[in-house]
Scaffold this motif. Sequence first.
Motif, PDB file in Angstrom:
ATOM      1  N   TYR A 158       0.938  -1.053  -0.019  1.00 44.07           N
ATOM      2  CA  TYR A 158       0.102  -0.019  -0.078  1.00 44.07           C
ATOM      3  C   TYR A 158       0.912   1.113  -0.088  1.00 44.07           C
ATOM      4  CZ  TYR A 158      -4.528  -2.292   0.942  1.00 44.07           C
ATOM      5  OH  TYR A 158      -5.625  -2.851   0.898  1.00 44.07           O
ATOM      6  N   GLU A 162      -0.644   3.503   2.700  1.00 42.30           N
ATOM      7  CA  GLU A 162      -0.152   3.319   4.215  1.00 42.30           C
ATOM      8  C   GLU A 162       0.993   4.474   4.415  1.00 42.30           C
ATOM      9  OE1 GLU A 162       0.372  -0.875   5.005  1.00 42.30           O
ATOM     10  OE2 GLU A 162      -1.428  -0.764   5.756  1.00 42.30           O
ATOM     11  N   CYS A 289      -0.845  -7.494   5.118  1.00 42.83           N
ATOM     12  CA  CYS A 289      -0.494  -7.798   6.359  1.00 42.83           C
ATOM     13  C   CYS A 289      -1.701  -8.406   7.010  1.00 42.83           C
ATOM     14  CB  CYS A 289       0.273  -6.656   7.082  1.00 42.83           C
ATOM     15  SG  CYS A 289      -1.181  -5.275   7.647  1.00 42.83           S
ATOM     16  N   THR A 290      -2.792  -7.948   6.636  1.00 45.38           N
ATOM     17  CA  THR A 290      -4.042  -8.658   7.348  1.00 45.38           C
ATOM     18  C   THR A 290      -4.607 -10.027   6.642  1.00 45.38           C
ATOM     19  OG1 THR A 290      -5.364  -7.105   5.737  1.00 45.38           O
ATOM     20  CG2 THR A 290      -4.915  -6.224   7.972  1.00 45.38           C
TER      21      THR A 290
HETATM   22  O1  G3H Z   1      -0.858  -4.754   4.652  1.00 52.99           O
HETATM   23  C1  G3H Z   1      -1.539  -4.333   5.575  1.00 52.99           C
HETATM   24  C2  G3H Z   1      -2.874  -3.521   5.188  1.00 52.99           C
HETATM   25  O2  G3H Z   1      -3.080  -2.717   6.195  1.00 52.99           O
HETATM   26  C3  G3H Z   1      -3.948  -4.292   4.855  1.00 52.99           C
HETATM   27  O3  G3H Z   1      -5.193  -3.331   4.764  1.00 52.99           O
HETATM   28  O4  G3H Z   1      -6.968  -5.126   5.161  1.00 52.99           O
HETATM   29  O5  G3H Z   1      -7.404  -3.061   4.110  1.00 52.99           O
HETATM   30  O6  G3H Z   1      -6.374  -4.862   2.824  1.00 52.99           O
HETATM   31  P1  G3H Z   1      -6.365  -4.018   4.346  1.00 52.99           P
END
Ligand code: G3H
Length: 490
Positions: A158, A162, A289-290
């Motif tokens: 991101y 991010e 990451c999620t």
């Molecule tokens: O890579 C980590 C991100 O914060 C994931 O965000 O769950 O909206 O794709 P997201």
Amino acid sequence: QDEYLIDGSIKHWKGQKQDVYSPICLKDGKQVKLGTYPKLTQNEAHQALDSAMNAYNHGMGQWPQMKVEERIKAVEKFTFKMIEKREEVVNLLMWEIGKSLKDSQKEFDRTVDYIKDTIEALKNLDRKNSQLEIESGILAQVKRSPLGVTLCMGPFNYPLNETFTTLIPALIMGNAVIFKPPKFGVLLHRPLLEAFRDSFPKGIVNTLYGSGEELLTPLMKSGKIDVLAFIGSSKVASTMEHHHPKPNRLRSVLSLEAKNAAIVMPDANLEVAVNECVTGSLSYNGQRCTALKILFVHENIVGSFLEQFNAKVDAIKYGMPWDKDVQITPLPESNKTTYLKDLIDDATSKGAKIVNKDGGTIKNTFMFPAVLYPVNKDMKVYHEEQFGPVVPILTYKDIHEPMQYLMESNYGQQVSIFGNNSDEIAKMIDSFVNQVSRVNINAQCQRGPDIFPFTGRKDSAQSTLSVGDALRAFSIRSMVAIKNNSENKE
Ligand code: G3H
């Protein structure tokens, strides 16, 4: 493409440059060259630091002391200019990291919404905190103040969103910022340099391009960085923190790795569980990451689960980011397919099988998702954050098995539970909230909506990011206390 912003001016770099290639291969199988970025040196890093420190420390009424309304106006001006660059930024985002066009547009729009929501949250936060409070004859005006020079870095998956989820709250709270875009997703920041220069006072935003080690190590060693805002690997975060000569003086705002698990209970609605687990583990190639990075499925239903799961995975469309409904796209990290193949080979040599059609097939920079089953503790994929299109699946008999996994894991971001027995689920929630920071019921793990607190335990995070929480993360409550001495005289 060879410009950078320091001390309020956009400078042209005459030194060494780094070529940037897209992960996308066209017909000849070669990756497309997109441009270059400056390989700045320690000199520029120190210039950026001096510039940020001057902007933060000098001049009454300047950015850190400015009225909140004025800082909001500056951020609004920036947002307006940013929106004008939407098409260019989205296009670069797609070409640089291979994210689908639809998701690249979503990332841009989500970032704009994040900024607008942050502004609204600040208006409320400020109203609450600037009130006068009177207690024991002391009149106190409490407000939020900035922390100082903030170093911001976002990850490649991101690269816009991010980076901005730390950069914007840091700025709007009055900090001076130095930011370095990630290695993949670096060029897309170039079209925004003028917007930064024209919206914020000189020295408040500074950009660095080049090797993190060369540029950031001296900054951390100088001891003059007040806040480290980093989204990426925990190893890099702790190396950076250790460079600081006085770590106690550093505030760290970190969002790091995760190995989120899904637990599919015997009474789960299988259709819901399968759909959520497929998108949860494989959207944007599993590079979130999620993402769900390990699935525990109860032994009574594992047969039907695998059948439906594999059918869905096999139907996933792979292709170029601009293709309609594409989900699997080229992987930006050059050595990624080798790493993932190694994880798969390790698991298959220890008894797992690739149970879906064409799983793990590599073509140029693509890898078709590999579903691995049955996975066990001896395999690397049980422990490591694959951050790619590999889905390890295990069966469990007793709920203590996935619980044990959560307790032993180095990570503590989220978990998903699929099931319908509310008493059982309630018990699980009670124990899981002590291991992770978000429990999702009948839903995949995710960060949003962005108003929700986004954090984690253990090696997964430090501090909380969200539309409102980030404002707190980049500020400190300060106050003026005035004693009413006239009362004592009477
Ligand atoms: O890579 C980590 C991100 O914060 C994931 O965000 O769950 O909206 O794709 P997201």
